[in-house]
Design an enzyme around this catalytic site. Sequence first.
Site, PDB file in Angstrom:
ATOM      1  N   GLU A  41      30.390  -2.756  53.868  1.00 20.83           N
ATOM      2  CA  GLU A  41      29.399  -2.264  54.827  1.00 20.83           C
ATOM      3  C   GLU A  41      28.266  -3.268  55.017  1.00 20.83           C
ATOM      4  O   GLU A  41      27.871  -3.956  54.077  1.00 20.83           O
ATOM      5  CB  GLU A  41      28.767  -0.980  54.295  1.00 20.83           C
ATOM      6  CG  GLU A  41      29.743   0.151  54.192  1.00 20.83           C
ATOM      7  CD  GLU A  41      29.091   1.386  53.609  1.00 20.83           C
ATOM      8  OE1 GLU A  41      29.824   2.340  53.338  1.00 20.83           O
ATOM      9  OE2 GLU A  41      27.872   1.391  53.416  1.00 20.83           O
ATOM     10  N   CYS A  54      31.884  -2.293  43.113  1.00 19.15           N
ATOM     11  CA  CYS A  54      30.913  -2.829  42.156  1.00 19.15           C
ATOM     12  C   CYS A  54      31.335  -2.416  40.753  1.00 19.15           C
ATOM     13  O   CYS A  54      31.835  -1.312  40.549  1.00 19.15           O
ATOM     14  CB  CYS A  54      29.506  -2.311  42.457  1.00 19.15           C
ATOM     15  SG  CYS A  54      28.266  -2.929  41.288  1.00 19.15           S
ATOM     16  N   CYS A 103      26.537   2.637  38.440  1.00 18.41           N
ATOM     17  CA  CYS A 103      25.326   3.468  38.423  1.00 18.41           C
ATOM     18  C   CYS A 103      25.700   4.841  38.991  1.00 18.41           C
ATOM     19  O   CYS A 103      26.402   4.922  40.008  1.00 18.41           O
ATOM     20  CB  CYS A 103      24.217   2.821  39.247  1.00 18.41           C
ATOM     21  SG  CYS A 103      23.837   1.149  38.693  1.00 18.41           S
ATOM     22  N   CYS A 155      25.104   5.946  42.755  1.00 18.10           N
ATOM     23  CA  CYS A 155      25.478   4.985  43.793  1.00 18.10           C
ATOM     24  C   CYS A 155      26.936   5.163  44.221  1.00 18.10           C
ATOM     25  O   CYS A 155      27.850   5.117  43.391  1.00 18.10           O
ATOM     26  CB  CYS A 155      25.252   3.573  43.253  1.00 18.10           C
ATOM     27  SG  CYS A 155      25.853   2.288  44.356  1.00 18.10           S
ATOM     28  N   GLY A 203      27.879  -3.967  46.084  1.00 14.97           N
ATOM     29  CA  GLY A 203      28.116  -5.004  45.078  1.00 14.97           C
ATOM     30  C   GLY A 203      26.873  -5.531  44.404  1.00 14.97           C
ATOM     31  O   GLY A 203      25.745  -5.259  44.814  1.00 14.97           O
ATOM     32  N   SER A 225      18.680  -8.231  45.509  1.00 18.98           N
ATOM     33  CA  SER A 225      18.454  -7.083  44.627  1.00 18.98           C
ATOM     34  C   SER A 225      19.503  -7.071  43.525  1.00 18.98           C
ATOM     35  O   SER A 225      20.696  -7.214  43.792  1.00 18.98           O
ATOM     36  CB  SER A 225      18.556  -5.793  45.457  1.00 18.98           C
ATOM     37  OG  SER A 225      18.502  -4.658  44.612  1.00 18.98           O
ATOM     38  N   SER A 243      16.507  -3.375  40.356  1.00 17.14           N
ATOM     39  CA  SER A 243      16.762  -1.936  40.359  1.00 17.14           C
ATOM     40  C   SER A 243      16.405  -1.375  38.995  1.00 17.14           C
ATOM     41  O   SER A 243      17.171  -1.482  38.048  1.00 17.14           O
ATOM     42  CB  SER A 243      18.246  -1.675  40.656  1.00 17.14           C
ATOM     43  OG  SER A 243      18.524  -2.013  41.981  1.00 17.14           O
ATOM     44  N   LEU A 244      15.227  -0.792  38.907  1.00 20.28           N
ATOM     45  CA  LEU A 244      14.730  -0.305  37.618  1.00 20.28           C
ATOM     46  C   LEU A 244      15.165   1.151  37.413  1.00 20.28           C
ATOM     47  O   LEU A 244      15.876   1.458  36.481  1.00 20.28           O
ATOM     48  CB  LEU A 244      13.208  -0.427  37.625  1.00 20.28           C
ATOM     49  CG  LEU A 244      12.518  -0.790  36.321  1.00 20.28           C
ATOM     50  CD1 LEU A 244      13.109  -2.032  35.701  1.00 20.28           C
ATOM     51  CD2 LEU A 244      11.032  -0.991  36.581  1.00 20.28           C
ATOM     52  N   HIS A 245      14.663   2.031  38.286  1.00 23.52           N
ATOM     53  CA  HIS A 245      15.117   3.420  38.384  1.00 23.52           C
ATOM     54  C   HIS A 245      14.842   4.316  37.179  1.00 23.52           C
ATOM     55  O   HIS A 245      15.229   5.487  37.182  1.00 23.52           O
ATOM     56  CB  HIS A 245      16.613   3.489  38.739  1.00 23.52           C
ATOM     57  CG  HIS A 245      17.005   2.689  39.947  1.00 23.52           C
ATOM     58  ND1 HIS A 245      16.148   2.414  40.978  1.00 23.52           N
ATOM     59  CD2 HIS A 245      18.182   2.094  40.279  1.00 23.52           C
ATOM     60  CE1 HIS A 245      16.776   1.694  41.906  1.00 23.52           C
ATOM     61  NE2 HIS A 245      18.003   1.473  41.503  1.00 23.52           N
ATOM     62  N   ASN A 277      19.234   8.865  48.339  1.00 19.67           N
ATOM     63  CA  ASN A 277      20.085   9.317  49.421  1.00 19.67           C
ATOM     64  C   ASN A 277      21.202  10.110  48.762  1.00 19.67           C
ATOM     65  O   ASN A 277      21.943   9.559  47.941  1.00 19.67           O
ATOM     66  CB  ASN A 277      20.715   8.095  50.090  1.00 19.67           C
ATOM     67  CG  ASN A 277      20.193   7.893  51.478  1.00 19.67           C
ATOM     68  OD1 ASN A 277      20.425   8.699  52.364  1.00 19.67           O
ATOM     69  ND2 ASN A 277      19.489   6.790  51.651  1.00 19.67           N
ATOM     70  N   CYS A 290      24.152   2.553  50.384  1.00 25.04           N
ATOM     71  CA  CYS A 290      25.327   1.701  50.359  1.00 25.04           C
ATOM     72  C   CYS A 290      26.549   2.451  49.837  1.00 25.04           C
ATOM     73  O   CYS A 290      26.458   3.254  48.937  1.00 25.04           O
ATOM     74  CB  CYS A 290      25.066   0.457  49.532  1.00 25.04           C
ATOM     75  SG  CYS A 290      24.773   0.756  47.798  1.00 25.04           S
TER      76      CYS A 290
HETATM   77  N1  SAH Z   1      23.726  -4.093  42.966  1.00 24.97           N
HETATM   78  C1  SAH Z   1      22.415  -4.397  43.420  1.00 24.97           C
HETATM   79  C2  SAH Z   1      22.270  -4.443  44.921  1.00 24.97           C
HETATM   80  C3  SAH Z   1      22.996  -3.409  45.719  1.00 24.97           C
HETATM   81  S1  SAH Z   1      22.413  -1.756  45.553  1.00 24.97           S
HETATM   82  C4  SAH Z   1      21.409  -3.468  42.793  1.00 24.97           C
HETATM   83  O1  SAH Z   1      21.817  -2.490  42.187  1.00 24.97           O
HETATM   84  O2  SAH Z   1      20.229  -3.741  42.897  1.00 24.97           O
HETATM   85  C5  SAH Z   1      20.896  -1.818  46.503  1.00 24.97           C
HETATM   86  C6  SAH Z   1      19.893  -0.757  46.126  1.00 24.97           C
HETATM   87  O3  SAH Z   1      20.331   0.539  46.563  1.00 24.97           O
HETATM   88  C7  SAH Z   1      19.668  -0.662  44.630  1.00 24.97           C
HETATM   89  O4  SAH Z   1      18.307  -0.584  44.313  1.00 24.97           O
HETATM   90  C8  SAH Z   1      20.376   0.622  44.314  1.00 24.97           C
HETATM   91  O5  SAH Z   1      19.943   1.170  43.115  1.00 24.97           O
HETATM   92  C9  SAH Z   1      20.066   1.454  45.526  1.00 24.97           C
HETATM   93  N2  SAH Z   1      20.888   2.653  45.660  1.00 24.97           N
HETATM   94  C10 SAH Z   1      22.141   2.865  45.246  1.00 24.97           C
HETATM   95  N3  SAH Z   1      22.548   4.127  45.531  1.00 24.97           N
HETATM   96  C11 SAH Z   1      21.513   4.725  46.136  1.00 24.97           C
HETATM   97  C12 SAH Z   1      21.298   6.037  46.646  1.00 24.97           C
HETATM   98  N4  SAH Z   1      22.245   6.981  46.600  1.00 24.97           N
HETATM   99  N5  SAH Z   1      20.091   6.319  47.206  1.00 24.97           N
HETATM  100  C13 SAH Z   1      19.126   5.366  47.270  1.00 24.97           C
HETATM  101  N6  SAH Z   1      19.267   4.117  46.808  1.00 24.97           N
HETATM  102  C14 SAH Z   1      20.447   3.797  46.229  1.00 24.97           C
HETATM  103 FE1  SF4 Z   2      26.452  -1.620  41.670  1.00 26.20          FE
HETATM  104 FE2  SF4 Z   2      23.928  -1.803  42.566  1.00 26.20          FE
HETATM  105 FE3  SF4 Z   2      25.439   0.388  43.032  1.00 26.20          FE
HETATM  106 FE4  SF4 Z   2      24.560  -0.110  40.551  1.00 26.20          FE
HETATM  107  S1  SF4 Z   2      23.296   0.347  42.361  1.00 26.20           S
HETATM  108  S2  SF4 Z   2      26.629   0.516  41.092  1.00 26.20           S
HETATM  109  S3  SF4 Z   2      24.690  -2.329  40.498  1.00 26.20           S
HETATM  110  S4  SF4 Z   2      25.810  -1.649  43.811  1.00 26.20           S
END
Ligand code: SAH
Ligand code: SF4
Length: 374
Positions: free
Chosen positions: A101, A127, A131, A134, A186, A218, A241-243, A319, A361
Amino acid sequence: MAIHAASALATTDLLGLSPAELEQWLTARGEPRFRANQLASWIYQGLVADFEAMTNLPQSLRERLATEASIVGPRLRSEQTSRDGRTRKVLLELVDGRLIESVLMLYPPSPDGRGRVSVCISTQAGCAYGCTFCATGQMGFERHLSAGEIVGQVLYLARALRDTPWTGPDGQTLDSISNIVLMGMGEPLHNYDNVLHAVRILTDPRALSLGARHITLSTVGLVPGILRLADEGLQINLAISLHAPNNAMRLRTMPITRKYPLEEVLAACHTYARRTHRQVTFEYVLLAGVNDAPEHAQELAQLVAPLRQLAHVNLIPVNATAAAYRPPAGEVIRAFRDELTRGGVSNSVRAERGDDIAAACGQLRTREPQGATK
Ligand code: SAH
Ligand code: SF4
């Protein structure tokens, strides 16, 4: 499909070559050096996808290029546009049928500045990091994208925008890309070499010529990759990506925490900020009832405090994906922000974009029949 893949794989993807490499590729075939500039100009300024359109190249060279090389890039599989027309999300098909995408986001001019066009692109199919919130993470890892496939997404969206420019209420037209975020599917630092090569092509003055400061990478927090990136002499923006504000909580949603605990990630960010003089952005996906309490905000403020003015926290209401997470209510988000501000941490909330087209994503692909990826 098999025929298309086999013929495409036999050719050189010129989108994966820097202008210097393009020069070598052409001179190895007996062509003069200056043809590389002509070719790069057609690809990156002319945005053409067909050698036949390159009218200042001799016909014989155009024919040779058509059999030995490719500049087409990934193909469109499906597309969604948000109701306000400012977010366009595409599902693209790679030569082997895998799906990724990419998203085009249009920001109309504000009273204090010009409009911006940002593209969000993928660096891998799937990926490996899993997480829990995601959609991409839940698919598992398929493969790395080549540098050409990364550059190809940017070109796909640049061509799409040129063909359908966006004109705002004030008459200003947005027709070219100003920012790139590596935040699609990814983990960019897991595909380090191809991602860096793509960044070098995108920033090359003879190619897309985008400023490194307009590119954001990121990462889930791969410490060796962050340290390596700090030494590249590139001023790209780093987002982490701390979270979660502590390891125990982060481990529940982000398995990578076991390998690289927060202390090591933060230390690597410090090194990155010192070497590049760039601020580091910490992304914090807000999950209702999980990591959104005021005490989590206080803990987060303490965690990033050592970076002082070099840290910025971007809050992202989750999301909703297939997983059972929900975004917190507006007042919970406001209270979280207030705590960060009280703790002296610069912060913002990501404007919700294209919610009606499932902007997070991996979500578009999840809805698509997956036959072609097998
Ligand atoms: N792998 C990398 C980059 C791709 S993800 C990373 O994890 O940083 C890009 C961003 O989208 C990251 O901060 C990720 O945590 C966030 N993300 C993933 N799923 C999400 C969701 N359902 N809602 C909001 N952000 C999300
Ligand atoms: Fe991969 Fe980033 Fe999604 Fe975590 S948030 S699964 S590192 S794409």
